[in-house]
Design an enzyme around this catalytic site. Structure first.
Site, PDB file in Angstrom:
ATOM      1  N   HIS A 110       0.685  -1.191  -0.027  1.00 31.97           N
ATOM      2  CA  HIS A 110      -0.002   0.020   0.124  1.00 31.97           C
ATOM      3  C   HIS A 110       0.964   1.233  -0.030  1.00 31.97           C
ATOM      4  O   HIS A 110       0.553   2.196  -0.788  1.00 31.97           O
ATOM      5  CB  HIS A 110      -0.809   0.091   1.190  1.00 31.97           C
ATOM      6  CG  HIS A 110      -1.901  -1.137   1.305  1.00 31.97           C
ATOM      7  ND1 HIS A 110      -1.739  -2.373   2.325  1.00 31.97           N
ATOM      8  CD2 HIS A 110      -2.813  -1.274   0.722  1.00 31.97           C
ATOM      9  CE1 HIS A 110      -2.804  -3.209   2.096  1.00 31.97           C
ATOM     10  NE2 HIS A 110      -3.604  -2.474   1.052  1.00 31.97           N
ATOM     11  N   VAL A 113       4.141  -5.938  -4.999  1.00 31.17           N
ATOM     12  CA  VAL A 113       5.073  -5.535  -4.216  1.00 31.17           C
ATOM     13  C   VAL A 113       5.570  -6.824  -3.409  1.00 31.17           C
ATOM     14  O   VAL A 113       4.365  -7.372  -2.807  1.00 31.17           O
ATOM     15  CB  VAL A 113       5.096  -4.436  -3.166  1.00 31.17           C
ATOM     16  CG1 VAL A 113       6.348  -4.350  -2.371  1.00 31.17           C
ATOM     17  CG2 VAL A 113       4.750  -3.227  -3.935  1.00 31.17           C
ATOM     18  N   GLN A 173      -9.273  -7.747 -10.133  1.00 28.84           N
ATOM     19  CA  GLN A 173      -9.995  -6.383  -9.614  1.00 28.84           C
ATOM     20  C   GLN A 173      -9.921  -5.296 -10.425  1.00 28.84           C
ATOM     21  O   GLN A 173     -10.684  -4.336 -10.842  1.00 28.84           O
ATOM     22  CB  GLN A 173      -9.916  -6.374  -8.100  1.00 28.84           C
ATOM     23  CG  GLN A 173     -10.039  -5.031  -7.551  1.00 28.84           C
ATOM     24  CD  GLN A 173      -9.878  -4.724  -5.954  1.00 28.84           C
ATOM     25  OE1 GLN A 173     -10.655  -5.332  -5.341  1.00 28.84           O
ATOM     26  NE2 GLN A 173      -8.886  -4.299  -5.662  1.00 28.84           N
TER      27      GLN A 173
HETATM   28  O1  PAF Z   1      -8.197  -4.152  -2.979  1.00 30.80           O
HETATM   29  C1  PAF Z   1      -8.870  -3.559  -1.860  1.00 30.80           C
HETATM   30  O2  PAF Z   1      -8.368  -3.501  -0.973  1.00 30.80           O
HETATM   31  C2  PAF Z   1     -10.319  -3.501  -1.913  1.00 30.80           C
HETATM   32  O3  PAF Z   1     -11.064  -4.532  -2.709  1.00 30.80           O
HETATM   33  C3  PAF Z   1     -10.736  -2.105  -2.298  1.00 30.80           C
HETATM   34  C4  PAF Z   1     -10.423  -1.632  -3.864  1.00 30.80           C
HETATM   35  C5  PAF Z   1     -10.449  -1.064  -1.300  1.00 30.80           C
HETATM   36  C6  PAF Z   1     -12.283  -1.999  -2.165  1.00 30.80           C
HETATM   37  O4  PAF Z   1     -12.895  -2.168  -1.020  1.00 30.80           O
END
Ligand code: PAF
Length: 281
Positions: free
Chosen positions: A37, A176, A153
């Protein structure tokens, strides 16, 4: 860095910045943040004037309620990390704030969402699209950042943006990994140290398959990955699919596409881990 909990407060602050011509970037997360992140947020900070990070464990994307309960929640540590990488706003709403009433919208991006995770986690991508579209409407960002670890996703969100004409750019960022290769995931925190060692076989197998693929057919490579994972005690393969990187449809020959990705989901004990590898790009 400012921590805000309501859409109204966030929009007031962002509107004031937008009229000054500031570019706004968004990194949607479910918290339990790690270096993966952090890399998304660093890129967002570098490419925009304002970096908003949402931290929200979205109930509508969990098809397994136990998974929702178990999901790690670490807002204080998350805020410390986000401050250190230069985020401007942390948006951490309550469930009531994001879903004042049940979200009955139904998103369908077939055939992207009817394969892989779409089969094993029914309703998952509908929930993802519900929350991501709400976040896009609340933040109205110029750019939004997503990791390639959640390969399917990312493809579905790109398609949602395309079909719904959201006026923003989606930026996909590379996976990562730990130094030893394990893909970073919030779920890694749920692994015991023994399971952590076992889980390493997932990325090791994917990397080894890159070499194997050079001298074997796609079907042979797929079978080799499946057998390699099955042979590891403590791992249970849910699926390994070799797909076209754009359509996410299965390919059966290395010449079928110029963009080929292997997507894998494996249970390590009770912990569900995903990873992927690019064979051709
Ligand atoms: O990838 C994630 O952490 C989740 O699916 C997201 C995109 C934040 C949506 O809740």
């Amino acid at each position: 860095m400012k921590l805000v909990h309501t859409i109204q407060e966030l929009q007031l602050a962002l509107d004031a910045l937008r009229v000054q011509g500031k570019k706004i970037g968004l990194v949607p997360t479910m918290g339990a943040l790690h270096a993966g992140h952090a890399s998304l947020v660093k890129r967002c900070v570098a490419e925009n004037d304002v970096a908003v990070v949402s931290v929200f464990v979205n109930p509508t994307q969990f098809n397994d309620k136990n998974d929702l309960i178990k999901y790690p929640r670490t807002l204080e540590a998350d805020c410390n990390l986000l401050e250190s990488v230069g985020a401007s706003f942390v948006f951490a709403p309550s469930v009531e704030e994001m879903y004042p009433e049940q979200d009955t919208r139904h998103f369908s991006f077939a055939p992207l969402d009817t394969v892989m995770e779409g089969i094993y986690r029914p309703g998952h991508f509908n929930g993802v699209c519900q929350i991501v579209s709400k976040l896009f409407l609340a933040v109205n960002p110029d750019r939004a950042y997503f990791g390639e670890k959640d390969f399917q996703q990312l493809a579905i969100i790109r398609e949602m943006v395309r079909q719904m004409n959201f006026p923003l750019e989606i930026v996909g960022c590379p996976i990562v990994r730990e130094e030893d290769g394990l893909a970073l995931s919030s779920r890694n925190a749920l692994l015991s140290s023994e399971q952590r060692t076992t889980a390493l076989n997932i990325s090791k197998t994917l990397f080894a398959s890159l070499e194997y693929a050079k001298t074997h057919t796609l079907a042979e490579t797929k079978a080799w990955v499946e057998h390699s994972i099955d042979a590891v005690e403590g791992l249970r393969l849910e699926y390994f699919e070799v797909v076209d990187g754009r359509t996410l449809q299965t390919v059966s020959d290395w010449n079928d596409s110029d963009y080929i990705v292997g997507c894998i989901t494996v249970y390590c004990g009770e912990v569900r881990l995903i990873d992927n590898i690019k064979y051709k790009e």
